[in-house]
Write an enzyme that holds these catalytic residues in place. Structure first.
Site, PDB file in Angstrom:
ATOM      1  N   LEU A  97       0.826  -1.211   0.000  1.00 40.43           N
ATOM      2  CA  LEU A  97       0.000   0.000   0.000  1.00 40.43           C
ATOM      3  C   LEU A  97       0.854   1.251   0.000  1.00 40.43           C
ATOM      4  O   LEU A  97       1.810   1.352   0.778  1.00 40.43           O
ATOM      5  CB  LEU A  97      -0.904   0.004   1.242  1.00 40.43           C
ATOM      6  CG  LEU A  97      -1.570   1.338   1.600  1.00 40.43           C
ATOM      7  CD1 LEU A  97      -2.563   1.763   0.515  1.00 40.43           C
ATOM      8  CD2 LEU A  97      -2.241   1.270   2.963  1.00 40.43           C
ATOM      9  N   SER A  98       0.505   2.222  -0.842  1.00 41.71           N
ATOM     10  CA  SER A  98       1.090   3.556  -0.822  1.00 41.71           C
ATOM     11  C   SER A  98       2.609   3.481  -1.012  1.00 41.71           C
ATOM     12  O   SER A  98       3.081   3.019  -2.052  1.00 41.71           O
ATOM     13  CB  SER A  98       0.696   4.259   0.479  1.00 41.71           C
ATOM     14  OG  SER A  98       1.015   5.624   0.446  1.00 41.71           O
ATOM     15  N   ALA A  99       3.390   3.912  -0.014  1.00 38.84           N
ATOM     16  CA  ALA A  99       4.842   3.747  -0.125  1.00 38.84           C
ATOM     17  C   ALA A  99       5.197   2.279  -0.268  1.00 38.84           C
ATOM     18  O   ALA A  99       6.155   1.920  -0.961  1.00 38.84           O
ATOM     19  CB  ALA A  99       5.538   4.346   1.098  1.00 38.84           C
ATOM     20  N   ALA A 152       4.584   1.495  -3.863  1.00 34.16           N
ATOM     21  CA  ALA A 152       5.715   1.935  -4.677  1.00 34.16           C
ATOM     22  C   ALA A 152       6.895   0.977  -4.530  1.00 34.16           C
ATOM     23  O   ALA A 152       7.601   0.686  -5.509  1.00 34.16           O
ATOM     24  CB  ALA A 152       6.128   3.350  -4.278  1.00 34.16           C
ATOM     25  N   HIS A 174      -7.472   7.341  -0.196  1.00 36.58           N
ATOM     26  CA  HIS A 174      -6.149   6.713  -0.153  1.00 36.58           C
ATOM     27  C   HIS A 174      -6.142   5.574   0.855  1.00 36.58           C
ATOM     28  O   HIS A 174      -6.272   5.797   2.061  1.00 36.58           O
ATOM     29  CB  HIS A 174      -5.104   7.760   0.236  1.00 36.58           C
ATOM     30  CG  HIS A 174      -3.693   7.275   0.096  1.00 36.58           C
ATOM     31  ND1 HIS A 174      -3.104   7.017  -1.121  1.00 36.58           N
ATOM     32  CD2 HIS A 174      -2.746   6.992   1.027  1.00 36.58           C
ATOM     33  CE1 HIS A 174      -1.860   6.617  -0.939  1.00 36.58           C
ATOM     34  NE2 HIS A 174      -1.627   6.586   0.354  1.00 36.58           N
TER      35      HIS A 174
END
Length: 326
Positions: free
Chosen positions: A150-152, A155, A284
């Protein structure tokens, strides 16, 4: 006068704060089932490792690496994301990398740092060592390893898929970004919002450059994003789809569009090489859908958003529902 180092550190903390997720108050009840693991390798990224191995797991079981978001930890992601349910029901191990405060004050994986984007370096190398250690220790199937985040953490999932295409059969990028969207702190803000626009071939070249000697099939990639995400805007999902379809060598035109739940659409590219899940009105976070039905999972909490069970769709995409039993 503020030193150049001091200014750089302020910017670093700012980008971490921009991605930070709201942590849960207290530890979830399921956290005791997690086991910390030490001595898994040289650990150049200085990360912590946790595992969840269901009781009676058979030799040769698959493995899923699950990477938390900013402001979270392994226990939070394990308790709320929904992955534990399918690990128990379908028989696979879960591996959780965990960031340390010393590396990032907001608990974010350093996806935007050039030293943490390459094969055999930094945080990606630590995560790869975790997988290798778990495969050997718990007799897991190295050919059936998957990654999600998730999110970072999303990435970082893209980094793992690009840098280690020989180690992962597929992955899922949740509210994340394309591989090498940013290579330093300054460019990370732009990637998150409003996003960075490159041609599909330019995005694909970045993936191909992550492991130039690789000539095998690319991992399958699922991409999840909410249309109301103002932290990592949904333009990143479009750019990610362009990146991974080009890297896989499949047309950018969809082969199928299916509504999987109210407001949630799955767009498929190639022979299911890439999936793009769009959730209308979602902000988010990781999509979850608490409940007892076979396609439900997870717990609604800050940044675990009650919409659709993404873990179920990803586990099916990974082929983890193939009748394997404990």
């Amino acid at each position: 006068m503020i030193s150049m180092f001091g200014r750089a550190m302020r910017v670093l903390f700012a980008i971490a704060a921009a991605l930070v997720l709201t942590p849960l108050a207290g530890s979830p009840a399921g956290a005791a089932s997690l086991q910390p693991v030490g001595g898994f390798g040289t650990n150049p990224g200085a990360l912590d490792m946790y595992v969840y191995v269901p009781d009676g797991l058979s030799a040769g079981a698959p493995a899923v690496v699950a990477i938390h978001g900013c402001g979270q930890d392994a226990a939070t992601y394990h308790a709320n994301s929904g992955w534990r349910r399918f690990a128990d029901e379908w028989g696979f191990a879960l591996i959780y990398p965990q960031q340390r405060q010393a590396n990032n004050s907001s608990g974010c994986f350093n996806w935007f740092q050039s030293g943490d984007q390459s094969r055999d370096a930094g945080e990606p190398a630590s995560i790869a060592q975790m997988l290798d250690h778990a495969v050997e220790t718990y007799s897991l199937d190295s050919e059936r390893a998957y990654v999600t985040g998730l999110s970072a953490g999303g990435a970082m999932t893209a980094i793992m898929l690009a840098a280690y295409p020989d180690r992962f059969a597929a992955g899922s990028v949740v509210a994340g970004l394309p591989y090498q969207c940013a290579s330093d702190v300054a460019s990370a803000f732009t990637c998150m919002n409003p996003g960075r626009n490159l041609s599909p071939s330019a995005w694909g070249d970045l993936v191909r450059g992550a492991h130039p000697g690789f000539d095998g099939p690319r991992p399958g990639v699922a991409i999840w994003h909410g249309t109301a995400d103002d932290r990592v805007v949904s333009a990143n999902a479009t750019e990610s789809a362009e990146q991974w379809t080009d890297a896989a060598g499949v047309p950018a035109d969809p082969t199928d569009v299916t509504v999987i739940a109210p407001g949630a659409t799955r767009t498929t590219y190639g022979e299911d090489a890439v999936r793009l899940y769009t959730v209308e009105g979602m902000g988010h976070g990781t999509p979850v859908d608490p409940g007892p039905n076979p396609d439900q999972c997870g717990s609604a909490a800050p940044n675990f958003l009650d919409t659709v069970c993404s873990a179920h769709h990803d586990a099916v995409f990974f082929g983890l529902d193939d009748g394997r039993t404990l």
